[in-house]
Design an enzyme around this catalytic site. Sequence first.
Site, mmCIF file in Angstrom:
data_model
loop_
_atom_site.group_PDB
_atom_site.id
_atom_site.type_symbol
_atom_site.label_atom_id
_atom_site.label_comp_id
_atom_site.label_asym_id
_atom_site.label_seq_id
_atom_site.Cartn_x
_atom_site.Cartn_y
_atom_site.Cartn_z
ATOM 1 N N TYR A 114 0.838 -1.210 0.000
ATOM 2 C CA TYR A 114 0.000 0.000 0.000
ATOM 3 C C TYR A 114 0.870 1.256 0.000
ATOM 4 O O TYR A 114 0.578 2.223 -0.695
ATOM 5 C CB TYR A 114 -0.912 -0.012 1.229
ATOM 6 C CG TYR A 114 -1.966 1.083 1.203
ATOM 7 C CD1 TYR A 114 -3.248 0.824 0.700
ATOM 8 C CD2 TYR A 114 -1.683 2.367 1.671
ATOM 9 C CE1 TYR A 114 -4.204 1.816 0.655
ATOM 10 C CE2 TYR A 114 -2.642 3.361 1.629
ATOM 11 C CZ TYR A 114 -3.905 3.091 1.126
ATOM 12 O OH TYR A 114 -4.855 4.067 1.085
ATOM 13 N N PHE A 127 -6.882 20.046 -24.490
ATOM 14 C CA PHE A 127 -7.479 18.743 -24.767
ATOM 15 C C PHE A 127 -8.855 18.705 -24.096
ATOM 16 O O PHE A 127 -9.114 19.461 -23.163
ATOM 17 C CB PHE A 127 -6.552 17.653 -24.213
ATOM 18 C CG PHE A 127 -7.083 16.267 -24.409
ATOM 19 C CD1 PHE A 127 -7.176 15.736 -25.679
ATOM 20 C CD2 PHE A 127 -7.505 15.498 -23.343
ATOM 21 C CE1 PHE A 127 -7.679 14.458 -25.873
ATOM 22 C CE2 PHE A 127 -8.002 14.215 -23.523
ATOM 23 C CZ PHE A 127 -8.097 13.697 -24.800
ATOM 24 N N ASP A 128 -9.757 17.814 -24.524
ATOM 25 C CA ASP A 128 -11.134 17.887 -24.010
ATOM 26 C C ASP A 128 -11.248 17.707 -22.490
ATOM 27 O O ASP A 128 -11.931 18.485 -21.818
ATOM 28 C CB ASP A 128 -12.114 16.979 -24.789
ATOM 29 C CG ASP A 128 -11.691 15.517 -24.852
ATOM 30 O OD1 ASP A 128 -10.634 15.167 -24.306
ATOM 31 O OD2 ASP A 128 -12.419 14.723 -25.466
ATOM 32 N N ASP A 176 1.050 19.648 -20.648
ATOM 33 C CA ASP A 176 0.116 18.534 -20.795
ATOM 34 C C ASP A 176 0.867 17.544 -21.683
ATOM 35 O O ASP A 176 0.932 17.689 -22.897
ATOM 36 C CB ASP A 176 -1.189 19.029 -21.432
ATOM 37 C CG ASP A 176 -2.234 17.916 -21.525
ATOM 38 O OD1 ASP A 176 -1.937 16.778 -21.121
ATOM 39 O OD2 ASP A 176 -3.344 18.196 -22.014
ATOM 40 N N ALA A 184 1.138 14.218 -22.601
ATOM 41 C CA ALA A 184 0.813 12.863 -23.076
ATOM 42 C C ALA A 184 1.776 12.358 -24.151
ATOM 43 O O ALA A 184 2.231 11.224 -24.096
ATOM 44 C CB ALA A 184 -0.623 12.820 -23.595
ATOM 45 N N LYS A 229 -0.421 6.997 -23.446
ATOM 46 C CA LYS A 229 0.089 7.324 -24.776
ATOM 47 C C LYS A 229 1.573 6.941 -24.862
ATOM 48 O O LYS A 229 1.884 5.780 -25.022
ATOM 49 C CB LYS A 229 -0.119 8.820 -25.066
ATOM 50 C CG LYS A 229 -1.543 9.233 -25.445
ATOM 51 C CD LYS A 229 -2.567 9.071 -24.367
ATOM 52 C CE LYS A 229 -3.907 9.658 -24.682
ATOM 53 N NZ LYS A 229 -4.233 10.838 -23.917
ATOM 54 N N HIS A 270 -19.880 13.929 -26.433
ATOM 55 C CA HIS A 270 -19.578 13.058 -27.573
ATOM 56 C C HIS A 270 -19.415 11.595 -27.191
ATOM 57 O O HIS A 270 -19.606 10.718 -28.016
ATOM 58 C CB HIS A 270 -18.320 13.552 -28.299
ATOM 59 C CG HIS A 270 -17.126 13.662 -27.413
ATOM 60 N ND1 HIS A 270 -17.017 14.636 -26.449
ATOM 61 C CD2 HIS A 270 -16.004 12.904 -27.313
ATOM 62 C CE1 HIS A 270 -15.868 14.478 -25.805
ATOM 63 N NE2 HIS A 270 -15.233 13.439 -26.307
#
Length: 461
Positions: free
Chosen positions: A73, A125-126, A216, A218, A259, A451
């Site tokens: 843990y 990004f969304d 960001d 990714a 990614k 979407h």
Amino acid sequence: MTDNLNIPPYKIKMVEPINLIPKKERQAALKRAGYNLFALRSEEVFIDLLTDSGTNAMSDNQWAGIMSGDESYAGSRNFFHLKDTVQDIFNYSYMVPAHQGRGAEQVLFPLLVDKDNYALSNMHFDTTKAHVELAGGKAKNFIIEEALNTDQYHPFKGNFDLNKMEKFIQTEGKNNISVIIITITCNSAGGQPVSMDNIRKVSSIAKKYDIPIIMDAARFAENAFFIKSREQGYEDKSIKDIIREMFSYTDAFTMSAKKDAIVNIGGMIGIKDDENLYNQIRSKTIPMEGFPTYGGLAGRDLEAISRGLQEGIQYPYLKHRINQISLLGKKLLDNQIPVQYPVGGHAVFVDAKKLLPHIPFNQFPAQALANELYLEGGIRGVEIGSLLLGRDPESKKQLKSPFEFLRLTIPRRVYTDAHLNFTAESLINIKSRIGQIKGLKFSYEPEILRHFTARLKPISS
Ligand SMILES: *Cc1c(COP(=O)(O)O)cnc(C)c1O
């Protein structure tokens, strides 16, 4: 003589069968799915180009790492391996795992974004936009004009329009700007890279106005590959040196490990050196993602990420991957199918606005094309356009996206060039009946990130 062949720097040790179901069944599946490919069952899909997120094939080395998971843990050795890997690749002192990229965003963004303040980005990004808005902020994009014109060549279409952003900061006042987010590569503009020069200049604007700056991150490795192949002065630098320089200009990053870390689940927050921010992130992670040495992941997942990060920055791997995608783009362009040019990192973005001029933005031309491609070849792509963009949060009016893209996203190390050729042939087959494809309207429209779960139907004329 063999230089023009794109040979994968790996061989295949395990396979997963796929199957093209008959056309009648594809038609029935699409109808049942409410003309939204997210609602298909994966068995109904032959070649799945919905996303490159979490769809990667792990290596034997990563699977071996899965077997050495330490499921403690607190204080798992796999956590410390990942922390050391982050230090090695990014030169960042602190790292907190999260279950995926948006998990990292939900922890970090409320700490950075103040109510009614702006977050500035090349292009949000969304989920990033959603987390800015959930924190009470407003998302504002400053992508360069060239990115909006799909046939105009520009080596770094993910770049910020620096003048426009600086003017905005001066007009709004720096106290009304919470954060600058550099999205690498710029997913929504077509997986387009940001140059080192642009990153450096965004960073100096951030410093000048004392605004925190985050990555960001990714597709950090693909972005580094483009810098090495397109930016003067970086030809001879190693991918790792380029990455270290990119991240030296930012204070922190959120990353979806699904990614470029070549795993199926995971994410993290990296912090360069701000111990105070690190402590705030750790405290917030506990109730949201879990104890900060596991952050919603199993120990084995952390190990697969460490190993995947190192594999994902290898030059031969990146070269093959980026080439595979650019060959698909070239085949489409050679057959007069317009795509975002030059082709970006993780996907080919077909310009549905150009290809289906008879369908207006509010009838979602790229979604209509995606559905037709599924009917044609059992191929699942995804709409990146007005359907994804949604409505204005205040006026509730449908926003008009600068792009109407059908994204054909290529999972890492999963499909061969034959699969991608079949994809290209299927799209080329559709061309002759393109004018008969109909626009779409909603039969069910959820409010946030619509979407994913919306239901649509073709507009009969
Ligand atoms: C995928 C992605 C995210 C979100 O990460 P998830 O792992 O899907 O939650 C954020 N930003 C960018 C640029 C992405 O591509």
